[in-house]
Motif scaffolding. Structure first.
Motif, PDB file in Angstrom:
ATOM      1  N   LEU A   1      41.488  43.235  48.844  1.00 34.67           N
ATOM      2  CA  LEU A   1      40.715  43.644  47.638  1.00 34.67           C
ATOM      3  C   LEU A   1      40.741  42.666  46.485  1.00 34.67           C
ATOM      4  O   LEU A   1      39.712  42.470  45.734  1.00 34.67           O
ATOM      5  CB  LEU A   1      41.700  44.939  46.774  1.00 34.67           C
ATOM      6  CG  LEU A   1      41.609  46.135  47.689  1.00 34.67           C
ATOM      7  CD1 LEU A   1      42.359  47.271  47.021  1.00 34.67           C
ATOM      8  CD2 LEU A   1      39.918  46.830  47.408  1.00 34.67           C
ATOM      9  N   ALA A   2      41.698  41.728  46.606  1.00 36.35           N
ATOM     10  CA  ALA A   2      41.727  40.646  45.574  1.00 36.35           C
ATOM     11  C   ALA A   2      40.329  39.578  46.108  1.00 36.35           C
ATOM     12  O   ALA A   2      39.755  39.239  45.049  1.00 36.35           O
ATOM     13  CB  ALA A   2      42.842  39.729  45.891  1.00 36.35           C
ATOM     14  N   GLU A   3      40.163  39.354  47.305  1.00 36.53           N
ATOM     15  CA  GLU A   3      38.714  38.724  47.719  1.00 36.53           C
ATOM     16  C   GLU A   3      37.743  39.165  47.163  1.00 36.53           C
ATOM     17  O   GLU A   3      37.005  38.777  46.667  1.00 36.53           O
ATOM     18  CB  GLU A   3      38.991  38.429  48.997  1.00 36.53           C
ATOM     19  CG  GLU A   3      40.095  37.387  49.536  1.00 36.53           C
ATOM     20  CD  GLU A   3      40.036  37.279  51.185  1.00 36.53           C
ATOM     21  OE1 GLU A   3      40.172  36.179  51.659  1.00 36.53           O
ATOM     22  OE2 GLU A   3      40.027  38.417  51.885  1.00 36.53           O
ATOM     23  N   VAL A   4      37.594  40.711  47.479  1.00 41.17           N
ATOM     24  CA  VAL A   4      36.384  41.236  47.043  1.00 41.17           C
ATOM     25  C   VAL A   4      36.155  41.454  45.370  1.00 41.17           C
ATOM     26  O   VAL A   4      35.006  41.163  44.857  1.00 41.17           O
ATOM     27  CB  VAL A   4      36.469  42.768  47.625  1.00 41.17           C
ATOM     28  CG1 VAL A   4      35.362  43.536  47.021  1.00 41.17           C
ATOM     29  CG2 VAL A   4      36.406  42.723  49.177  1.00 41.17           C
ATOM     30  N   GLU A   5      37.283  41.501  44.925  1.00 37.69           N
ATOM     31  CA  GLU A   5      37.049  41.226  43.313  1.00 37.69           C
ATOM     32  C   GLU A   5      36.593  39.860  43.031  1.00 37.69           C
ATOM     33  O   GLU A   5      35.792  39.884  41.851  1.00 37.69           O
ATOM     34  CB  GLU A   5      38.497  41.738  42.751  1.00 37.69           C
ATOM     35  CG  GLU A   5      38.448  41.618  41.156  1.00 37.69           C
ATOM     36  CD  GLU A   5      39.802  42.336  40.545  1.00 37.69           C
ATOM     37  OE1 GLU A   5      39.322  43.228  39.352  1.00 37.69           O
ATOM     38  OE2 GLU A   5      40.864  42.105  41.081  1.00 37.69           O
ATOM     39  N   ARG A   6      37.171  38.831  43.589  1.00 37.04           N
ATOM     40  CA  ARG A   6      36.697  37.610  43.176  1.00 37.04           C
ATOM     41  C   ARG A   6      35.074  37.320  43.536  1.00 37.04           C
ATOM     42  O   ARG A   6      34.526  36.869  42.742  1.00 37.04           O
ATOM     43  CB  ARG A   6      37.545  36.448  43.856  1.00 37.04           C
ATOM     44  CG  ARG A   6      38.904  36.146  43.383  1.00 37.04           C
ATOM     45  CD  ARG A   6      39.545  34.871  43.856  1.00 37.04           C
ATOM     46  NE  ARG A   6      39.535  34.804  45.452  1.00 37.04           N
ATOM     47  CZ  ARG A   6      40.738  35.395  45.736  1.00 37.04           C
ATOM     48  NH1 ARG A   6      41.797  35.833  45.125  1.00 37.04           N
ATOM     49  NH2 ARG A   6      40.762  35.425  47.228  1.00 37.04           N
TER      50      ARG A   6
ATOM     51  N   LEU B   1      33.005  39.755  43.552  1.00 37.67           N
ATOM     52  CA  LEU B   1      32.000  40.535  42.731  1.00 37.67           C
ATOM     53  C   LEU B   1      32.136  39.683  41.252  1.00 37.67           C
ATOM     54  O   LEU B   1      30.859  39.574  40.819  1.00 37.67           O
ATOM     55  CB  LEU B   1      32.873  41.896  42.571  1.00 37.67           C
ATOM     56  CG  LEU B   1      32.386  42.989  43.565  1.00 37.67           C
ATOM     57  CD1 LEU B   1      33.348  44.206  43.487  1.00 37.67           C
ATOM     58  CD2 LEU B   1      30.955  43.513  43.585  1.00 37.67           C
ATOM     59  N   ASP B   2      33.086  39.245  41.003  1.00 38.78           N
ATOM     60  CA  ASP B   2      32.978  38.268  39.519  1.00 38.78           C
ATOM     61  C   ASP B   2      32.261  37.254  39.853  1.00 38.78           C
ATOM     62  O   ASP B   2      31.493  36.825  38.934  1.00 38.78           O
ATOM     63  CB  ASP B   2      34.440  37.889  39.290  1.00 38.78           C
ATOM     64  CG  ASP B   2      35.499  39.182  38.906  1.00 38.78           C
ATOM     65  OD1 ASP B   2      34.781  40.177  38.501  1.00 38.78           O
ATOM     66  OD2 ASP B   2      36.556  39.129  38.886  1.00 38.78           O
TER      67      ASP B   2
ATOM     68  N   ILE C   1      36.480  49.660  46.763  1.00 36.58           N
ATOM     69  CA  ILE C   1      35.644  48.680  46.702  1.00 36.58           C
ATOM     70  C   ILE C   1      34.463  49.171  45.850  1.00 36.58           C
ATOM     71  O   ILE C   1      33.837  48.619  45.309  1.00 36.58           O
ATOM     72  CB  ILE C   1      35.276  48.074  47.922  1.00 36.58           C
ATOM     73  CG1 ILE C   1      36.466  47.204  48.638  1.00 36.58           C
ATOM     74  CG2 ILE C   1      33.950  47.236  47.959  1.00 36.58           C
ATOM     75  CD1 ILE C   1      36.379  46.800  50.032  1.00 36.58           C
TER      76      ILE C   1
ATOM     77  N   MET D   1      35.184  49.495  42.207  1.00 37.07           N
ATOM     78  CA  MET D   1      35.047  47.930  41.717  1.00 37.07           C
ATOM     79  C   MET D   1      33.486  47.642  41.320  1.00 37.07           C
ATOM     80  O   MET D   1      33.396  47.144  40.389  1.00 37.07           O
ATOM     81  CB  MET D   1      35.852  47.118  42.788  1.00 37.07           C
ATOM     82  CG  MET D   1      37.300  47.279  42.672  1.00 37.07           C
ATOM     83  SD  MET D   1      38.133  46.220  44.029  1.00 37.07           S
ATOM     84  CE  MET D   1      37.574  44.583  43.760  1.00 37.07           C
ATOM     85  N   ALA D   2      32.692  48.034  42.342  1.00 34.83           N
ATOM     86  CA  ALA D   2      31.264  47.180  42.220  1.00 34.83           C
ATOM     87  C   ALA D   2      30.800  48.222  41.237  1.00 34.83           C
ATOM     88  O   ALA D   2      30.112  47.711  40.433  1.00 34.83           O
ATOM     89  CB  ALA D   2      30.674  47.441  43.569  1.00 34.83           C
TER      90      ALA D   2
ATOM     91  N   ARG E   1      31.086  47.459  37.529  1.00 32.91           N
ATOM     92  CA  ARG E   1      30.495  46.078  36.990  1.00 32.91           C
ATOM     93  C   ARG E   1      28.838  46.320  36.498  1.00 32.91           C
ATOM     94  O   ARG E   1      28.312  47.285  36.996  1.00 32.91           O
ATOM     95  CB  ARG E   1      30.587  44.886  38.139  1.00 32.91           C
ATOM     96  CG  ARG E   1      31.978  44.571  38.094  1.00 32.91           C
ATOM     97  CD  ARG E   1      32.281  43.544  39.325  1.00 32.91           C
ATOM     98  NE  ARG E   1      33.689  42.872  39.033  1.00 32.91           N
ATOM     99  CZ  ARG E   1      35.022  43.533  39.367  1.00 32.91           C
ATOM    100  NH1 ARG E   1      35.136  44.865  39.656  1.00 32.91           N
ATOM    101  NH2 ARG E   1      36.175  42.942  39.116  1.00 32.91           N
TER     102      ARG E   1
END
Length: 474
Positions: A127-132, A134-135, A163, A166-167, A170
């Motif tokens: 999840l941390a990778e996916v957040e980075r 997306l950012d 996920i 999170m998407a 944004r």
């Protein structure tokens, strides 16, 4: 072939498909087709057909529009395209569509798979990778036009719904889910939960053929019933869906018209995307020497198999005209009206003024066309919205019409080392975001950056090229 048997048309840089070194290439007309002729010092002369329609090929570059850049570039220009991805400061197009690969794994092991996914291949992104990731997309684009959650098969990720949240949180204009449809078909309630992410959300559903033999060859399973169940569930919740068809010569190129007619009858389907197979990843039942399809072949087969359409219904997309061809249809009261033929191509490229719709159609139809893009406002607003239509997925806000009234046909060609053209890849607008935040064109990602072996080969190639690090773009 003896010299003088062809017409020399143009010059570019390409790649040797064997060693991936950069080589000079001629574009020539021969036997009423367009060929790329290139010579590798190690592997000799190579001749690759890149188009079957000389006149259409010559028109393609007339559709080039002014470059649109991301908010920031991520890598310097050091070794020259395509060895600097990305996006490097020499790239000429922002991300019209960014692919967010949340897993390498899949619940299928398709014989055709550019990512070589399988139930045992690779891992899930955290999840941390996916957040980075997306950012990084948002930092690059501000308000990204289209983000496609992909894999592998993204729906098998253990944190899939987190996920999605999170998407959706944004400022993404249009979110897509790239899926083989297995979970939609087999998991009760899955489509209903997906529908909670509407509006501005769409399913990108694998749909290659009606024939079990083709599905066995390309996907390793007869997925006919899976597709039927998945579409039934998507129709039940009216979840916007695009059918995506991977194409191979001798397999399914005779089904294009049938797929379009089928898609037009499915209430939830908003279009069909046809993708000739890219020679990358796993291509078990594919021979590049005999099974390749050029974009112009696909375009002509669509026209031949779809009597409704005429040639000016399928035109180059100005952000990357070598790779993208698009046509729009309007669905009204059970009837289908081709729409793209009424565009003024010259105005499409003139960014100083909005596009114009040529009013040659019947009165009732052009009233609907204006209504579709005007949101009840001025003609200028209608024309500006239509200009956006020919780049990305459109926002539709009209008193009597909506996104469901539009149907698009897209030919999306991803070059590989055989037909690689450095001019075109600089305009690539379909990109993949990496966990480190780099954003890489789809084409070069699958040739140089996807696996450890590819990256090692890239390092070897770079070692033989003088670096001009930190040089500005040309």
């Amino acid at each position: 072939m003896p010299a003088g048997r062809y017409t020399y048309y143009d010059f570019t840089l390409s790649l040797c498909p064997h060693c991936l070194r950069r080589v000079e290439a001629k574009i020539v007309f021969e036997d009423d087709k367009v060929w790329m002729r290139k010579r590798c010092p190690e592997h000799g002369l190579q001749r690759v057909m890149i188009a079957t329609d000389v006149e259409y090929y010559k028109q393609i570059r007339n559709y080039n529009k002014a470059s649109e850049y991301p908010n920031r570039f991520h890598t310097p220009v050091q070794w020259g395209c395509p060895f600097d991805c990305g996006l490097c400061a020499d790239h000429e197009q922002h991300s019209c569509l960014t692919v967010l690969e949340i897993t390498d794994r899949c619940n299928l092991s398709c014989p055709t798979c550019y990512a070589e996914s399988s139930p045992t291949h690779g891992s899930h992104r955290t999840l941390a990778e996916v957040e980075r990731m997306l950012d990084a997309i948002v930092a690059s684009e501000g308000e990204p036009d289209v983000v496609q959650i992909s894999g592998g098969e993204p729906t098998i990720h253990p944190d899939f719904w987190a996920i999605m949240d999170m998407a959706k949180a944004r400022p993404i204009k249009h979110l897509m889910l790239n899926t083989n449809g297995l979970r939609i078909a087999n998991d009760p309630g899955f489509a209903e939960r997906l529908a909670t992410y509407l509006p501005d959300f769409e399913v990108y559903l694998q749909f290659d053929s009606f024939r079990p033999s083709v599905l066995m060859s390309m996907r390793g399973q007869d997925l006919t019933r899976v597709r039927e169940r998945a579409l039934a569930r998507l129709n039940a919740v009216d979840l916007s869906t695009t059918l995506v068809c991977t194409l191979q010569r001798g397999q399914n190129e005779d089904e294009l018209g049938e797929i379009i007619r089928y898609a037009l009858e499915e209430p939830c389907v908003r279009g069909v995307t046809f993708q000739p197979t890219q020679v990358a990843g796993r291509t078990d039942n594919f021979n590049p020497a005999t099974d390749r399809l050029t974009p112009t072949e696909v375009r002509q087969r669509i026209l031949d198999q779809t009597p409704l359409l005429q040639p000016n219904d399928l035109i180059p997309v100005p952000c990357n005209p070598d790779a993208l061809t698009m046509g729009y249809l309007l669905k009204l009261d059970g009837q289908v009206f081709p729409l793209t033929r009424y565009i003024n191509p010259a105005a499409l490229l003139d960014t100083s003024r909005p596009n114009t719709i040529v009013y040659e159609q019947q009165e009732d139809l052009h009233r609907h066309v204006l209504d579709l893009f005007s949101t009840g406002c001025s003609v200028d607003t209608a024309q500006e919205n239509f200009h956006q239509l020919m780049c990305c997925l459109p926002p539709v806000s009209a008193p009597s019409l909506g996104y469901g009234n539009l149907f698009r046909i897209i030919i999306m060609h991803f070059m590989d080392a055989y037909d690689f053209d450095v001019r075109s890849v600089k305009k690539s607008c379909v990109h993949i975001v990496e966990p480190n935040g780099h954003i890489i064109p789809f084409e070069t990602m699958n040739m140089f950056y996807r696996s450890a072996v590819q990256r090692a080969n890239l390092a070897s190639i770079r070692a033989q090229i003088p670096s001009f690090s930190q040089s500005p773009s040309l």
